[in-house]
Structure formats: C-alpha cells, structure tokens
Design a protein around this motif. Sequence first.
Motif, PDB file in Angstrom:
ATOM      1  N   THR A   9       0.853  -1.195   0.000  1.00 61.93           N
ATOM      2  CA  THR A   9       0.000   0.000   0.000  1.00 61.93           C
ATOM      3  C   THR A   9       0.881   1.234   0.000  1.00 61.93           C
ATOM      4  OG1 THR A   9      -0.102   0.054   2.429  1.00 61.93           O
ATOM      5  CG2 THR A   9      -1.848  -1.155   1.280  1.00 61.93           C
ATOM      6  N   ALA A  27      -6.365  -5.758   0.614  1.00 57.75           N
ATOM      7  CA  ALA A  27      -5.875  -4.797  -0.373  1.00 57.75           C
ATOM      8  C   ALA A  27      -6.928  -3.729  -0.659  1.00 57.75           C
ATOM      9  CB  ALA A  27      -5.490  -5.515  -1.653  1.00 57.75           C
ATOM     10  N   ASP A  30      -7.176  -1.271   2.323  1.00 55.51           N
ATOM     11  CA  ASP A  30      -6.039  -0.366   2.489  1.00 55.51           C
ATOM     12  C   ASP A  30      -5.648   0.342   1.202  1.00 55.51           C
ATOM     13  OD1 ASP A  30      -5.838  -1.117   5.157  1.00 55.51           O
ATOM     14  OD2 ASP A  30      -4.563  -2.836   4.666  1.00 55.51           O
ATOM     15  N   ASP A  31      -6.480   0.205   0.139  1.00 54.55           N
ATOM     16  CA  ASP A  31      -6.190   0.830  -1.152  1.00 54.55           C
ATOM     17  C   ASP A  31      -4.810   0.405  -1.669  1.00 54.55           C
ATOM     18  OD1 ASP A  31      -6.693   2.318  -3.391  1.00 54.55           O
ATOM     19  OD2 ASP A  31      -5.850   4.164  -2.562  1.00 54.55           O
ATOM     20  N   GLY A  32      -4.573  -0.890  -1.637  1.00 54.02           N
ATOM     21  CA  GLY A  32      -3.300  -1.411  -2.116  1.00 54.02           C
ATOM     22  C   GLY A  32      -3.516  -2.585  -3.038  1.00 54.02           C
ATOM     23  N   ARG A 107      -6.496  -5.339  -7.875  1.00 54.60           N
ATOM     24  CA  ARG A 107      -5.923  -5.407  -6.533  1.00 54.60           C
ATOM     25  C   ARG A 107      -4.936  -6.558  -6.348  1.00 54.60           C
ATOM     26  NH1 ARG A 107      -6.719  -0.473  -4.420  1.00 54.60           N
ATOM     27  NH2 ARG A 107      -8.881   0.179  -4.693  1.00 54.60           N
TER      28      ARG A 107
END
Length: 331
Positions: A9, A27, A30-32, A107
């Motif tokens: 992330t 993911a 956590d925007d990853g 993602r």
Amino acid sequence: MIVDCALYTGGVRRHRLDDLFVAVREAEKDDGFVWVGLHEPTADEFDALAAGFALPELAIEDAVRAHQRPKLERYGDVTFVVIKPVHYVDHVEVVEVGEIAVFLGERFVIVVRHGDSTVPHRTRTSLEGDPAMLVHGPAAVLHRMLDLTVDDYLDVTVAVDTDIDEIEDQVFGDEPGRDHAERIYKLKREVMLFRRAVVPLVGPLTRLVNDDIPWVQPVMRPYFRDVEDHALRAAELIEGQDAMLTSVMQADIAQVSVAQNRVSVRQNEDMRRISSWAAIGLVPTAVAGVYGMNVDHLPGAHTGYGFGVVMGAIGLMCAGLWRAFRKNGWL
C-alpha cells in the motif's frame, strides 16, 4: 509453491500474507494490492489460489502447463500476460529460455515462474526500493518485469554478436577451408529460440501502449512505450544476427567446397605425374621382359651391336614419352 506473498500500500510493502482468501479484501480496505509469486505450481496446488482470485480457467491451464508464446489476453477484469525471459550461457553458446505467466487485476498480481529466471525476484527487489513507481500498483509490477526482461534481451544480443564475430574470424581467418558448420548451425538454432521469445512480445507491448487496459493508468503508458522501443530494437538485432549467420554459413560452405576442390586438383595432378612416370617406366620393363625370354630368335640378340641398339631404342622411347608428357603439363 508460493515463493512470496505480500500486501503493498502506498508504494510500500506492509506484511507477508498467509491467508490468500482474505488477501484481496485487505488490499481493497487499504487501497493497495497483493503480490503473489509462485514457482512451477501443479494444477492441484493452483486450484485454491485460482478460486480465491477468480482466475480464468483457460489462463490457469496455460500458466500451469507453460510452453506458451509471449502474449496478452483479457478475461473480463483480469489480464493474463506471458513473458519469456532469456539467459545466455556463453561458454556453451546456449540461450536458456524461461517462462513467466502474470495474472493482473485491480488489486492483485500473481506471477508464475517456470525455469530459473531471476526476473521476478529482481522485479520485486527493484520495486520495493522504488516506492514512487510501486505506488502505481499492478501496472508498475508488469512494467518493471517487462523492462528487466527486455534489457536482458539486449544483453544477450551483445553476447551473441561477440560469438558471431568470433565465428567470422575463424571462417575468414588463417585456416580457410576448415569446416565450422556445426558451430554455426548450433548458434543459429539458439538465435531461432531467442527470436521466438522476443518477436511475439512486441504485439502485447503495443497493446499495452495503445489499448484501453483498465488497470494501466495513462501515466504508465510512456513507460510501456519505452519498453516497446527496446523490444523492437532487440527484434531487429536478432533478425540481423540470423541473416548474418546464414551468410557466414554459406561462406563457410563455399570455402570448404573450394578447399575440397583444391585437394581434388592436387590429387589429379599427382595422379597424372605418377601415371606419366609409370608409363615411362613401362617401356624398359616391357623390352626387358621380351628380351628376357628364353628364345633364340630375338633381333640383335647374338650380335655385338644388339645390346647398344636396344638400350638406345629404350632411351629414345622414354625421352619421347617424357617430352610428350611435359608438353601436356603432366610432368
């Protein structure tokens, strides 16, 4: 089977993941994205991973079985890419070709490696030290992997050029006529395998530059265009190497043929000389055989001048044959 699996992330590696079924949810939260690396998994080993990430069945088969040509295929929100990294073993002049299958989603990135290529490891190590690029997610992973692969292509072309120069020096060097066909053919075969890894990759790179791939941000397209340029250059160099090896092989065959013709000419000349002296030697042998017979009625056998006349006749006939052979270039 799983070499590494981690959550990224903000361009930073957070932690290793053990439960793949919750990896994508983490993911998204956590925007990853999740990056999974595998080495030569079996179909059974891949089943759980395929179910967890909803991977397309046809692409799974290609990734597990390997032996695919470089390509890019889209299956809804999942993109499947096949890359053929290469390594040149200089001391045996062999191009070792591996295979990497990459599944990319919004993602996740799943990398399946076949063979001993170091490209996946170098990609992860490189990007973990470059957060500014890694923040672009799966597109950054694919770009760096392609970039390292194509850089290796260019390095291999340099090594192959060196061997081609060495072969040229041997073919046109101090030992003309020596047969180098086996080495030339072997290197030409390796260049052909190299070509099969490089040339088909140009099409997928062009699609990454021009097509609307959902997870490829516009900011990444110039990077893929740069890799495409390098791949085109590598493909052109390989085409030139293949043509050069063909020319060198033809020159080698021609030189060997010329050398063999020279040997044949020398053998013919030697045979003419031997035949000429044999013909000259046959005259006194034949006369001596006749006069050596135990008979009474031979010309001049019982006269005082007979021996001299016979020897003179032998000398004249031998001299005549010598002159005739000399005039015709046999002696």
